[in-house]
Write an enzyme that holds these catalytic residues in place. Structure first.
Site, PDB file in Angstrom:
ATOM      1  N   CYS A   8       0.962  -1.210   0.054  1.00 35.95           N
ATOM      2  CA  CYS A   8       0.187  -0.031  -0.031  1.00 35.95           C
ATOM      3  C   CYS A   8       1.092   1.391   0.156  1.00 35.95           C
ATOM      4  CB  CYS A   8      -0.909  -0.114   1.239  1.00 35.95           C
ATOM      5  SG  CYS A   8      -0.170  -0.216   2.677  1.00 35.95           S
ATOM      6  N   ASN A  11       1.979   1.437   4.554  1.00 35.55           N
ATOM      7  CA  ASN A  11       2.687   0.166   5.307  1.00 35.55           C
ATOM      8  C   ASN A  11       2.167   0.243   6.663  1.00 35.55           C
ATOM      9  OD1 ASN A  11       5.474  -1.987   5.829  1.00 35.55           O
ATOM     10  ND2 ASN A  11       3.577  -2.510   5.096  1.00 35.55           N
ATOM     11  N   CYS A  13      -1.635   0.826   7.392  1.00 29.99           N
ATOM     12  CA  CYS A  13      -3.005   0.348   7.491  1.00 29.99           C
ATOM     13  C   CYS A  13      -3.466  -0.455   6.958  1.00 29.99           C
ATOM     14  CB  CYS A  13      -3.735   1.731   6.914  1.00 29.99           C
ATOM     15  SG  CYS A  13      -3.604   2.949   8.107  1.00 29.99           S
ATOM     16  N   ARG A  14      -3.298  -0.762   5.598  1.00 31.97           N
ATOM     17  CA  ARG A  14      -3.901  -1.815   4.386  1.00 31.97           C
ATOM     18  C   ARG A  14      -3.018  -3.022   4.359  1.00 31.97           C
ATOM     19  NH1 ARG A  14      -4.980   1.847  -0.457  1.00 31.97           N
ATOM     20  NH2 ARG A  14      -3.259   2.716   0.694  1.00 31.97           N
ATOM     21  N   SER A  15      -1.767  -2.829   4.123  1.00 36.18           N
ATOM     22  CA  SER A  15      -1.068  -3.840   3.763  1.00 36.18           C
ATOM     23  C   SER A  15      -0.575  -4.797   4.774  1.00 36.18           C
ATOM     24  CB  SER A  15       0.072  -3.287   2.810  1.00 36.18           C
ATOM     25  OG  SER A  15       0.989  -2.764   3.386  1.00 36.18           O
ATOM     26  N   ASP A 123      -7.932   3.799   0.801  1.00 43.24           N
ATOM     27  CA  ASP A 123      -7.243   4.082   1.803  1.00 43.24           C
ATOM     28  C   ASP A 123      -7.949   4.791   2.657  1.00 43.24           C
ATOM     29  OD1 ASP A 123      -5.279   5.601   3.443  1.00 43.24           O
ATOM     30  OD2 ASP A 123      -4.307   6.670   2.001  1.00 43.24           O
TER      31      ASP A 123
HETATM   32  P1  4NP Z   1      -1.799   2.552   4.152  1.00 39.28           P
HETATM   33  O1  4NP Z   1      -2.594   4.184   4.825  1.00 39.28           O
HETATM   34  O2  4NP Z   1      -1.290   3.147   2.743  1.00 39.28           O
HETATM   35  O3  4NP Z   1      -3.185   1.883   4.088  1.00 39.28           O
HETATM   36  O4  4NP Z   1      -0.836   2.298   5.218  1.00 39.28           O
HETATM   37  C1  4NP Z   1      -1.968   5.314   4.969  1.00 39.28           C
HETATM   38  C2  4NP Z   1      -1.012   5.464   5.846  1.00 39.28           C
HETATM   39  C3  4NP Z   1      -0.370   6.836   6.100  1.00 39.28           C
HETATM   40  C4  4NP Z   1      -0.443   7.707   5.210  1.00 39.28           C
HETATM   41  C5  4NP Z   1      -1.176   7.512   4.111  1.00 39.28           C
HETATM   42  C6  4NP Z   1      -1.923   6.155   3.764  1.00 39.28           C
HETATM   43  N1  4NP Z   1       0.204   9.119   5.374  1.00 39.28           N
HETATM   44  O5  4NP Z   1      -0.379   9.787   4.234  1.00 39.28           O
HETATM   45  O6  4NP Z   1       0.934   9.109   6.312  1.00 39.28           O
END
Ligand code: 4NP
Length: 156
Positions: A8, A11, A13-15, A123
Site C-alpha cells: 500500500c 505500510n 493500515c492496509r497492507s 485508503d
Molecule cells: P496505508 O494508509 O497506505 O493503508 O498504510 C496510509 C497511511 C499513512 C498515510 C497514508 C496512507 N500517510 O499519508 O501518512
C-alpha cells in the site's frame, strides 16, 4: 517457498492488515511451510513504525495476530516475491515505477475479490473506524480467492 508481498502507500493500515489476514488463512490451511508473506509501502513516511492502532483493533476483533515493522517497497522486491498485491491503482503504478518494469506476478488485491472485482482497497487513513471494517471485509474475501489461486497454481 512461495513468497507473497502486499503493498500500500504507508505500510501501516492496509497492507499489514492484508498480510495478517492472509497469514491466518495460510496457517489454517496448514501451508505455513509452503507460503510466506510480507508487506511494504511505496512511501517512506512510516518506515520502522508499527501498524496503525485501527488496523490492530480490527485484526483483534477477528482474533487475528498482526505484527509488522513498516518498510518501503524496493527494487529487489520485484524479483524476490512471486506475487505482489497492490491495494490501489496508484500503488500499482508506483510499484511498476520503482521496479523499472512490471514485476511478474503483480496484481491488484481486489482482482481476487468476489464483490466489485478489480476495484481499489480504499485508503482508510483519514477516515473513521468503519473504513477499517470495510477494508477488512475486502481483504478477507480477496485473501480467500488469492490463496485458492496460489494453491491451484502450485498444486499445493
Ligand atoms: P496505508 O494508509 O497506505 O493503508 O498504510 C496510509 C497511511 C499513512 C498515510 C497514508 C496512507 N500517510 O499519508 O501518512
Amino acid at each position: 517457498m512461495i513468497k507473497v508481498l502486499f503493498v500500500c502507500l504507508g505500510n501501516i493500515c492496509r497492507s499489514p492488515l492484508a498480510e495478517a489476514v492472509f497469514n491466518q488463512k495460510v496457517k489454517e490451511k496448514g501451508l505455513k511451510n509452503e507460503i510466506s508473506s510480507d508487506s511494504a509501502g511505496t512511501a517512506n513516511y512510516h518506515v520502522g513504525h508499527a501498524p496503525d492502532h485501527r488496523s490492530v483493533e480490527v485484526a483483534a476483533k477477528h482474533s487475528i495476530p498482526i505484527q509488522h515493522e513498516g518498510r518501503q517497497y524496493q527494487l529487489q522486491d520485484a524479483s524476490e516475491f512471486d506475487y505482489i498485491l497492490a491495494m490501489d491503482d496508484q500503488n500499482f503504478r508506483d510499484i511498476i515505477h520503482i521496479s523499472g518494469d512490471k514485476p511478474e506476478g503483480l496484481f491488484k488485491m481486489r482482482d481476487f475479490d468476489t464483490v466489485n472485482k478489480g476495484d481499489n482497497v480504499p485508503d482508510p487513513y483519514y477516515g473513521g473506524r468503519d473504513g477499517f471494517d470495510h477494508v477488512f471485509e475486502m481483504l478477507d474475501r480477496s485473501s480467500d480467492k488469492l490463496l485458492d489461486f496460489i494453491i491451484e497454481k502450485h498444486n499445493l
